[in-house]
Design an enzyme around this catalytic site. Structure first.
Site, mmCIF file in Angstrom:
data_model
loop_
_atom_site.group_PDB
_atom_site.id
_atom_site.type_symbol
_atom_site.label_atom_id
_atom_site.label_comp_id
_atom_site.label_asym_id
_atom_site.label_seq_id
_atom_site.Cartn_x
_atom_site.Cartn_y
_atom_site.Cartn_z
ATOM 1 N N LYS A 187 -1.332 -9.483 3.122
ATOM 2 C CA LYS A 187 -0.585 -8.978 4.285
ATOM 3 C C LYS A 187 -1.450 -8.000 5.075
ATOM 4 O O LYS A 187 -2.146 -7.177 4.482
ATOM 5 C CB LYS A 187 0.698 -8.293 3.810
ATOM 6 C CG LYS A 187 1.467 -7.579 4.940
ATOM 7 C CD LYS A 187 2.861 -7.178 4.526
ATOM 8 C CE LYS A 187 2.961 -5.822 3.867
ATOM 9 N NZ LYS A 187 2.526 -4.690 4.694
ATOM 10 N N GLU B 277 9.226 -4.183 10.462
ATOM 11 C CA GLU B 277 9.656 -2.890 9.904
ATOM 12 C C GLU B 277 10.217 -1.991 11.000
ATOM 13 O O GLU B 277 9.588 -1.810 12.060
ATOM 14 C CB GLU B 277 8.438 -2.230 9.224
ATOM 15 C CG GLU B 277 8.758 -0.871 8.629
ATOM 16 C CD GLU B 277 7.699 -0.377 7.641
ATOM 17 O OE1 GLU B 277 6.737 -1.113 7.351
ATOM 18 O OE2 GLU B 277 7.845 0.773 7.175
ATOM 19 N N ASP C 103 0.840 -1.198 0.000
ATOM 20 C CA ASP C 103 0.000 0.000 0.000
ATOM 21 C C ASP C 103 0.878 1.251 0.000
ATOM 22 O O ASP C 103 0.374 2.372 -0.064
ATOM 23 C CB ASP C 103 -1.013 -0.004 1.158
ATOM 24 C CG ASP C 103 -0.359 -0.014 2.519
ATOM 25 O OD1 ASP C 103 0.884 -0.086 2.594
ATOM 26 O OD2 ASP C 103 -1.098 0.067 3.528
ATOM 27 N N SER C 104 2.210 1.055 0.014
ATOM 28 C CA SER C 104 3.134 2.164 -0.245
ATOM 29 C C SER C 104 2.820 2.799 -1.596
ATOM 30 O O SER C 104 3.269 3.917 -1.876
ATOM 31 C CB SER C 104 4.581 1.666 -0.216
ATOM 32 O OG SER C 104 4.724 0.503 -1.008
ATOM 33 N N ASP D 81 -1.094 -6.296 -0.303
ATOM 34 C CA ASP D 81 -1.333 -5.615 0.971
ATOM 35 C C ASP D 81 -2.823 -5.355 1.158
ATOM 36 O O ASP D 81 -3.490 -4.884 0.233
ATOM 37 C CB ASP D 81 -0.622 -4.254 0.923
ATOM 38 C CG ASP D 81 0.247 -4.005 2.121
ATOM 39 O OD1 ASP D 81 0.147 -4.753 3.113
ATOM 40 O OD2 ASP D 81 1.050 -3.050 2.056
HETATM 41 O O1 KIV Z 1 3.500 -1.127 1.638
HETATM 42 C C1 KIV Z 1 4.667 -1.499 1.624
HETATM 43 O O2 KIV Z 1 5.427 -1.246 0.698
HETATM 44 C C2 KIV Z 1 5.140 -2.266 2.766
HETATM 45 C C3 KIV Z 1 6.616 -2.490 2.863
HETATM 46 C C4 KIV Z 1 7.246 -1.268 3.419
HETATM 47 C C5 KIV Z 1 6.963 -3.695 3.665
HETATM 48 O O3 KIV Z 1 4.380 -2.665 3.608
#
Ligand code: KIV
Length: 264
Positions: A112, A181, A45-46, A84
């Protein structure tokens, strides 16, 4: 290229072979990463920050992640893809199952979720229905407004112990992978030693079973602000593929992350 499965990640942990992971959001990059033998692709979700330009991940929806998961799967048919679950898409087990099913249909191998003990019922509910779960502990970007900023977690011994206890409970509930993290290196090592499931770190030191980075950070984009735990792997390379190869090699031989990328 052979298909990567969760059993391959468990085997790597057992054999002490580091797991390599990157975020991916589209078909061109997922193809490149798969060709460079990156083990795990995360549709993170980044994307709310690096693709949509937001200042947090909170604006991302399940539809957004499903869209990018389809694209990532289209570029890398055999990759191990984690999708995610975005902010507020898993407030209870039934809602989580509904949204996770959409991500699995879009091509994910696993979903996740960020959080600890409160997710136990949800992890059980999903795994019972055939949806593999990756847990995420330490710094939880979806809780940035509760935490009050992007800070290193688990420095105080009581909080560290609580995180370890929660990780064991999540493993017991059925989680098959853990991402940790922004925690001290020593705590990253304790996670890997304590858990049977593979532990992949970001800003968690070199002792975890594998490493993940946001792909834009790995390519050194946004050079004005590179988080401490990342490195610009494109610097000095002739191509994107060379940069990815350099990342994969550095993770595998344990030269990344160094102490300068880690928290004590
Ligand atoms: O959303 C994402 O990219 C993440 C990573 C930082 C592990 O959760």
């Amino acid at each position: 290229m052979s298909r990567i499965r969760i059993a391959d990640l468990f085997r790597k942990k057992k054999d002490g072979e580091k797991i390599t992971a990157l975020t991916a959001y589209d078909a061109s990059f997922s193809k490149l990463f798969a060709e460079c033998s990156v083990d795990v692709l995360l549709v993170g979700d980044s994307l709310g920050m690096v693709l949509q330009g937001g200042d947090s991940t909170l604006g991302v929806t399940t539809e957004d992640v499903a869209y990018h998961t389809r694209a990532v799967r289209a570029g890398a048919k055999d990759a191990f893809v984690i999708a995610d679950m975005p902010f507020m898409s898993y407030p209870d087990p039934a809602t989580a199952a509904h949204n996770a099913a959409e991500l699995m249909r879009a091509g994910a191998n696993m979903v996740k979720m960020e959080g600890g003990a409160w997710l136990i019922d949800t992890v059980q509910h999903l795994t019972r229905q055939g949806i593999p779960v990756c847990a995420h502990l330490g710094l939880l970007p979806q809780s940035v407004n509760v935490i009050g900023g992007y800070r290193v977690q688990g420095r105080d011994p009581e909080q560290a112990q609580q995180l370890l206890d929660e990780s064991l409970a999540l493993q017991q509930a059925g989680a098959q992978l853990l991402i940790v993290e922004c925690i001290p290196t020593s705590l990253g090592q304790r996670f890997s030693e304590t858990l049977n499931i593979p532990v992949i770190g970001i800003g968690a030191g070199v002792e975890t079973d594998g490493q993940i980075l946001v792909m834009h950070d790995m390519f050194g984009m946004n050079a004005d602000y590179l988080p401490k735990f990342t490195r610009n792997f494109l610097a000095g390379q002739d191509s994107l593929a060379d940069a990815v190869d350099a990342y994969v090699t550095a993770v595998r031989n344990g030269s990344f992350p160094g102490s300068e990328h880690s928290f004590s």
